[in-house]
Design a protein around this motif. Structure first.
Motif, short mmCIF file in Angstrom:
data_model
loop_
_atom_site.label_atom_id
_atom_site.label_comp_id
_atom_site.label_asym_id
_atom_site.label_seq_id
_atom_site.Cartn_x
_atom_site.Cartn_y
_atom_site.Cartn_z
N PRO A 157 0.85 -1.19 0.00
CA PRO A 157 0.00 0.00 0.00
C PRO A 157 0.88 1.24 0.00
O PRO A 157 1.90 1.30 0.70
CB PRO A 157 -0.79 -0.11 1.31
N PHE A 158 0.51 2.22 -0.80
CA PHE A 158 1.31 3.44 -0.88
C PHE A 158 0.76 4.45 0.12
O PHE A 158 -0.38 4.87 0.01
CB PHE A 158 1.25 4.01 -2.30
N PRO A 159 1.55 4.84 1.12
CA PRO A 159 1.05 5.76 2.15
C PRO A 159 0.63 7.10 1.55
O PRO A 159 1.35 7.67 0.72
CB PRO A 159 2.26 5.94 3.08
N ARG A 160 -0.51 7.60 1.97
CA ARG A 160 -0.98 8.89 1.44
C ARG A 160 -0.06 10.04 1.81
O ARG A 160 0.00 11.05 1.12
CB ARG A 160 -2.39 9.18 1.94
N THR A 161 0.67 9.88 2.91
CA THR A 161 1.58 10.95 3.32
C THR A 161 2.74 11.11 2.34
O THR A 161 3.40 12.15 2.34
CB THR A 161 2.15 10.66 4.73
N LEU A 162 2.99 10.07 1.51
CA LEU A 162 4.08 10.14 0.54
C LEU A 162 3.60 10.50 -0.86
O LEU A 162 4.40 10.64 -1.78
CB LEU A 162 4.83 8.81 0.50
N THR A 163 2.31 10.62 -1.01
CA THR A 163 1.76 10.93 -2.33
C THR A 163 0.69 12.00 -2.17
O THR A 163 0.79 12.85 -1.29
CB THR A 163 1.22 9.66 -3.00
N GLY A 164 -0.33 11.99 -2.98
CA GLY A 164 -1.37 13.00 -2.90
C GLY A 164 -2.73 12.41 -3.20
O GLY A 164 -2.85 11.33 -3.78
N THR A 165 -3.76 13.13 -2.79
CA THR A 165 -5.14 12.77 -3.09
C THR A 165 -5.63 13.64 -4.24
O THR A 165 -5.54 14.87 -4.17
CB THR A 165 -6.04 12.97 -1.87
N ALA A 166 -6.11 13.01 -5.29
CA ALA A 166 -6.56 13.75 -6.47
C ALA A 166 -8.06 14.03 -6.38
O ALA A 166 -8.84 13.18 -5.93
CB ALA A 166 -6.26 12.97 -7.73
N ASP A 167 -8.44 15.22 -6.82
CA ASP A 167 -9.85 15.62 -6.89
C ASP A 167 -10.06 16.20 -8.28
O ASP A 167 -9.50 17.23 -8.64
CB ASP A 167 -10.15 16.67 -5.82
N VAL A 168 -10.86 15.49 -9.09
CA VAL A 168 -11.09 15.86 -10.48
C VAL A 168 -12.57 16.15 -10.68
O VAL A 168 -13.42 15.38 -10.22
CB VAL A 168 -10.67 14.71 -11.44
N VAL A 183 -8.58 19.97 -11.88
CA VAL A 183 -7.87 18.87 -11.24
C VAL A 183 -6.95 19.45 -10.17
O VAL A 183 -6.23 20.43 -10.42
CB VAL A 183 -7.03 18.08 -12.27
N GLN A 184 -6.97 18.84 -9.00
CA GLN A 184 -6.06 19.25 -7.94
C GLN A 184 -5.56 18.02 -7.20
O GLN A 184 -6.34 17.13 -6.87
CB GLN A 184 -6.73 20.20 -6.96
N VAL A 185 -4.26 17.99 -6.94
CA VAL A 185 -3.64 16.91 -6.17
C VAL A 185 -3.07 17.54 -4.91
O VAL A 185 -2.28 18.49 -4.98
CB VAL A 185 -2.54 16.20 -6.97
N VAL A 186 -3.46 17.01 -3.76
CA VAL A 186 -3.07 17.59 -2.48
C VAL A 186 -2.44 16.52 -1.60
O VAL A 186 -2.97 15.42 -1.46
CB VAL A 186 -4.29 18.20 -1.75
N ASN A 187 -1.29 16.85 -1.01
CA ASN A 187 -0.68 15.98 -0.01
C ASN A 187 -1.28 16.33 1.35
O ASN A 187 -1.37 17.52 1.69
CB ASN A 187 0.84 16.19 0.01
N PRO A 188 -1.69 15.32 2.14
CA PRO A 188 -2.37 15.62 3.42
C PRO A 188 -1.51 16.37 4.42
O PRO A 188 -2.05 17.02 5.33
CB PRO A 188 -2.74 14.23 3.95
N MET A 189 -0.19 16.33 4.26
CA MET A 189 0.68 17.01 5.21
C MET A 189 1.27 18.30 4.63
O MET A 189 1.33 19.32 5.31
CB MET A 189 1.82 16.08 5.65
N ALA A 190 1.67 18.26 3.37
CA ALA A 190 2.38 19.41 2.77
C ALA A 190 1.47 20.34 1.99
O ALA A 190 1.89 21.44 1.65
CB ALA A 190 3.50 18.90 1.88
N GLY A 191 0.25 19.90 1.69
CA GLY A 191 -0.67 20.77 0.98
C GLY A 191 -0.68 20.52 -0.52
O GLY A 191 -0.30 19.45 -1.00
N PRO A 192 -1.12 21.50 -1.32
CA PRO A 192 -1.25 21.34 -2.77
C PRO A 192 0.07 20.93 -3.43
O PRO A 192 1.13 21.46 -3.10
CB PRO A 192 -1.70 22.72 -3.25
N VAL A 193 -0.04 19.98 -4.37
CA VAL A 193 1.13 19.47 -5.09
C VAL A 193 1.09 19.88 -6.56
O VAL A 193 2.09 20.31 -7.13
CB VAL A 193 1.20 17.93 -4.99
N PHE A 194 -0.08 19.75 -7.17
CA PHE A 194 -0.21 19.91 -8.61
C PHE A 194 -1.66 20.23 -8.92
O PHE A 194 -2.58 19.69 -8.31
CB PHE A 194 0.21 18.60 -9.29
N ARG A 195 -1.88 21.13 -9.89
CA ARG A 195 -3.26 21.40 -10.30
C ARG A 195 -3.28 22.00 -11.70
O ARG A 195 -2.31 22.58 -12.17
CB ARG A 195 -3.96 22.33 -9.31
#
Length: 225
Positions: A157-168, A183-195
């Protein structure tokens, strides 16, 4: 046969705008592809995420480049993969000055998981469970949940803290006469990653199974869901 998106949404599929139903209602038996062209008003990435985005770019999963008014195209093909699964591609290309960046994925409906599984990138090494819903404006909203990493004999399993949650969210704007996407990808700890966000037009073209371009399919298909 119902499309993978109709299988995932059930009766809620009918709440989608008619143009969104068309875009997400076809399958391999229809022998068509949805080809879209438009402009992303904004593409943005977090400077702290350059290293992981550079790695992702090598497998067509996001990229460390941004800008405004970026020409964009998206190609959705439906086919049956080598494991007999109904599959739909999401092949996105962003034409920056001096570079074309790609963000690719293939989606299946998993009977085992009772949801769509999204394989990111060109080698299906990252499988992501998706949650779909119909929005009040008739748009389709897609949110990522659990992620799993597959590489040869590795599986974890890939930890969410190491990746991001996508919302499309993709919807049809009747007044403007075009599709809109956000489209927005957000890391739960660091915040926005890509959009990115913008508009495009899309149309169906006839495509026989043997005419689907080679670059529309991943370099490696993963049986594990």
């Amino acid at each position: 046969m119902a499309s993978i998106y109709e299988q995932a949404l059930g009766a809620e599929f009918r709440k989608l705008h008619p143009r969104i139903q068309e875009r997400f209602g076809f399958g391999s038996r229809d022998r068509v592809a949805s080809i879209g062209h438009g402009t992303m008003e904004q593409v943005w990435y977090a400077k702290w995420a350059v290293a992981p985005l550079l790695l992702g770019a090598t497998r067509h999963i996001m990229f460390p480049q941004g800008g405004r008014d970026i020409p964009f195209n998206i190609r959705n093909y439906a086919y049956v993969d080598s494991f007999g699964r109904e599959t739909v591609t999401w092949l996105r290309a962003f034409r920056f000055p001096g570079a074309i960046r790609k963000f690719d994925a293939t989606m299946i409906y998993s009977e085992k998981r009772s949801r769509i599984v999204d394989y990111l990138g060109s080698k299906q090494h990252l499988a992501v469970d998706l949650e779909l819903s119909a929005e009040p404006n008739g748009g389709l909203r897609i949110r990522s949940s659990d992620q799993r990493f597959y590489e040869r004999w590795l599986r974890f399993p890939f930890p969410r803290t190491l990746t991001g949650t996508a919302d499309v969210c993709e919807w049809y704007d009747d007044e403007a006469g075009c599709f809109q996407i956000r489209v927005q990808v957000v890391n739960p700890m660091a915040g926005p990653v890509f959009r990115y966000s913008g508009t495009f037009q899309a149309a169906f073209v006839s495509v026989a199974p043997h005419d689907i371009p080679l670059d529309a399919k991943p370099l490696r298909e993963e049986a594990r869901e």
